[in-house]
Each structure stands twice: as C-alpha cells, then as structure tokens.
Write an enzyme that holds these catalytic residues in place. Sequence first.
Site, PDB file in Angstrom:
ATOM      1  CE  LYS A  10       2.998   2.772   5.975  1.00  0.00           C
ATOM      2  NZ  LYS A  10       3.701   3.988   5.498  1.00  0.00           N
ATOM      3  CE1 TYR A  50      -0.485   6.587   3.263  1.00  0.00           C
ATOM      4  CE2 TYR A  50      -0.261   4.462   2.174  1.00  0.00           C
ATOM      5  CZ  TYR A  50      -0.056   5.284   3.269  1.00  0.00           C
ATOM      6  OH  TYR A  50       0.584   4.798   4.393  1.00  0.00           O
ATOM      7  CG  ASN A 113       7.102   4.753   6.827  1.00  0.00           C
ATOM      8  OD1 ASN A 113       6.253   3.965   6.404  1.00  0.00           O
ATOM      9  ND2 ASN A 113       6.905   6.060   6.843  1.00  0.00           N
ATOM     10  CG  HIS A 116      -1.341   4.560   7.995  1.00  0.00           C
ATOM     11  ND1 HIS A 116      -1.204   5.856   7.567  1.00  0.00           N
ATOM     12  CD2 HIS A 116      -2.615   4.452   8.470  1.00  0.00           C
ATOM     13  CE1 HIS A 116      -2.361   6.493   7.750  1.00  0.00           C
ATOM     14  NE2 HIS A 116      -3.231   5.665   8.292  1.00  0.00           N
ATOM     15  CD  GLU A 127      -6.455   6.908   7.552  1.00  0.00           C
ATOM     16  OE1 GLU A 127      -5.860   7.834   6.995  1.00  0.00           O
ATOM     17  OE2 GLU A 127      -6.030   6.371   8.601  1.00  0.00           O
TER      18      GLU A 127
HETATM   19  P1  ATP Z   1       1.457   7.328   7.154  1.00  0.00           P
HETATM   20  O1  ATP Z   1       0.379   8.180   6.486  1.00  0.00           O
HETATM   21  O2  ATP Z   1       1.844   6.128   6.328  1.00  0.00           O
HETATM   22  O3  ATP Z   1       1.130   7.017   8.568  1.00  0.00           O
HETATM   23  P2  ATP Z   1       2.958   9.695   7.739  1.00  0.00           P
HETATM   24  O4  ATP Z   1       1.645  10.280   8.100  1.00  0.00           O
HETATM   25  O5  ATP Z   1       4.045   9.690   8.764  1.00  0.00           O
HETATM   26  O6  ATP Z   1       2.799   8.192   7.246  1.00  0.00           O
HETATM   27  P3  ATP Z   1       2.716  10.995   5.172  1.00  0.00           P
HETATM   28  O7  ATP Z   1       3.278  12.320   4.887  1.00  0.00           O
HETATM   29  O8  ATP Z   1       1.244  10.835   5.358  1.00  0.00           O
HETATM   30  O9  ATP Z   1       3.515  10.392   6.431  1.00  0.00           O
HETATM   31  O10 ATP Z   1       3.205  10.030   3.998  1.00  0.00           O
HETATM   32  C1  ATP Z   1       2.545   8.810   3.748  1.00  0.00           C
HETATM   33  C2  ATP Z   1       3.572   7.747   3.419  1.00  0.00           C
HETATM   34  O11 ATP Z   1       4.156   8.049   2.174  1.00  0.00           O
HETATM   35  C3  ATP Z   1       4.748   7.665   4.390  1.00  0.00           C
HETATM   36  O12 ATP Z   1       4.499   6.848   5.511  1.00  0.00           O
HETATM   37  C4  ATP Z   1       5.825   7.075   3.526  1.00  0.00           C
HETATM   38  O13 ATP Z   1       5.728   5.649   3.478  1.00  0.00           O
HETATM   39  C5  ATP Z   1       5.515   7.650   2.152  1.00  0.00           C
HETATM   40  N1  ATP Z   1       6.359   8.807   1.916  1.00  0.00           N
HETATM   41  C6  ATP Z   1       6.247  10.038   2.454  1.00  0.00           C
HETATM   42  N2  ATP Z   1       7.203  10.859   2.017  1.00  0.00           N
HETATM   43  C7  ATP Z   1       7.961  10.125   1.165  1.00  0.00           C
HETATM   44  C8  ATP Z   1       9.119  10.386   0.375  1.00  0.00           C
HETATM   45  N3  ATP Z   1       9.697  11.594   0.377  1.00  0.00           N
HETATM   46  N4  ATP Z   1       9.607   9.370  -0.368  1.00  0.00           N
HETATM   47  C9  ATP Z   1       9.039   8.159  -0.383  1.00  0.00           C
HETATM   48  N5  ATP Z   1       7.943   7.831   0.329  1.00  0.00           N
HETATM   49  C10 ATP Z   1       7.413   8.801   1.105  1.00  0.00           C
HETATM   50 MG    MG Z   2      -0.085  10.201   6.847  1.00  0.00          MG
END
Ligand code: ATP
Ligand code: MG
Length: 139
Positions: A10, A50, A113, A116, A127
């Site tokens: 990211k 997303y 974070n 992804h 994806e």
């Molecule tokens: P990713 O899909 O990016 O691999 P993930 O599967 O661990 O991450 P998801 O629940 O799919 O988590 O959320 C997608 C992304 O949205 C997260 O990686 C994070 O960057 C962002 N995100 C999730 N929750 C929050 C939150 N509470 N506040 C801000 N950003 C968030």
């Molecule tokens: Mg996810």
Amino acid sequence: MTERTFSILKPDATERNLTGAINAVIEKAGLRIVAQKRIKMSRTDAEQFYGVHKERPFFGELVETMTSAPVVVQVLEGEGAIAKYREIMGATNPAQAADGTIRKLYAKSIGENSVHGSDAPETAKVEIAQFFPDAEIVG
Ligand code: ATP
Ligand code: MG
C-alpha cells in the site's frame, strides 16, 4: 495445494521505500512473486477494488489513502498461499498483529496498514483479474 493470492503493497509502504523489505518477508515465507508492477491506483480502481466496504464509515478515507501514492500490486503463488499470506500479514489493526508479521513490523495504523491480501479463493480470482491479464503472470 498450490494456489495464488493477490497482494498490494500500500501507499504507506511504497512511500517509506519498504517494497524490498516486505518482499523479503514474503519470499522468506516460501511464497513466490509470480507477477508484480508498480502503479498509481485510480479512484475508479480503488472504489471497485474495495466495493465490498462501500457502506462502511471508513470507505472515503480508504479510497483516499489507496490513491494517495503509488502501490505495488502482486500475484503470490505457493502452498495454501491465501491463508499463508494472511498469516504473515498479521491482523488488520497493527496493534493486534502478532510479532514478526508485516503489519506488526511496518504498519502505521489500521488505515495505513502496509499490505492487502485476498481473503478467499473467489476474491483472489476476481482481484487478480482486476489488475493482471494472464500473460503478465509467470509462475
Ligand atoms: P485488506 O482487505 O486491505 O487486506 P483486511 O482484510 O485485513 O485488509 P478489511 O476488513 O478487508 O481488512 O478492511 C480493508 C481495509 O480497510 C483495511 O486493510 C484497512 O486499511 C481499512 N480499514 C478497515 N477497518 C478500518 C477502520 N476501522 N478505520 C480505517 N480504515 C479501516
Ligand atoms: Mg479485506
């Protein structure tokens, strides 16, 4: 079973010049990077990617963050690649991520974070197809 997963390094990671450091963790775990390119995600790309989160309160911030700087999109291949990559990524919130995981080592916050990874075979397929034609994946 050998499978493929989709990965994004990211903007917070590319901005801090962490592409090589994160790729080293990926390769050390036995995953092979079988496709990789650095791109600037468009708003349309990010909103589509997303889309599952579009009703969530953080959606706008998520799209802003993902389009703020270049990302590196990848296809990773290996035994149980989807679960293995989720394991080495660590929890979404770096405060809860296990020691040695990419997010524990490098993530700045839940919104920034660093990586992804796909969460299931169906999402991995969709994806990967969003960013890579078959000819760009060389296993
Ligand atoms: P990713 O899909 O990016 O691999 P993930 O599967 O661990 O991450 P998801 O629940 O799919 O988590 O959320 C997608 C992304 O949205 C997260 O990686 C994070 O960057 C962002 N995100 C999730 N929750 C929050 C939150 N509470 N506040 C801000 N950003 C968030
Ligand atoms: Mg996810």
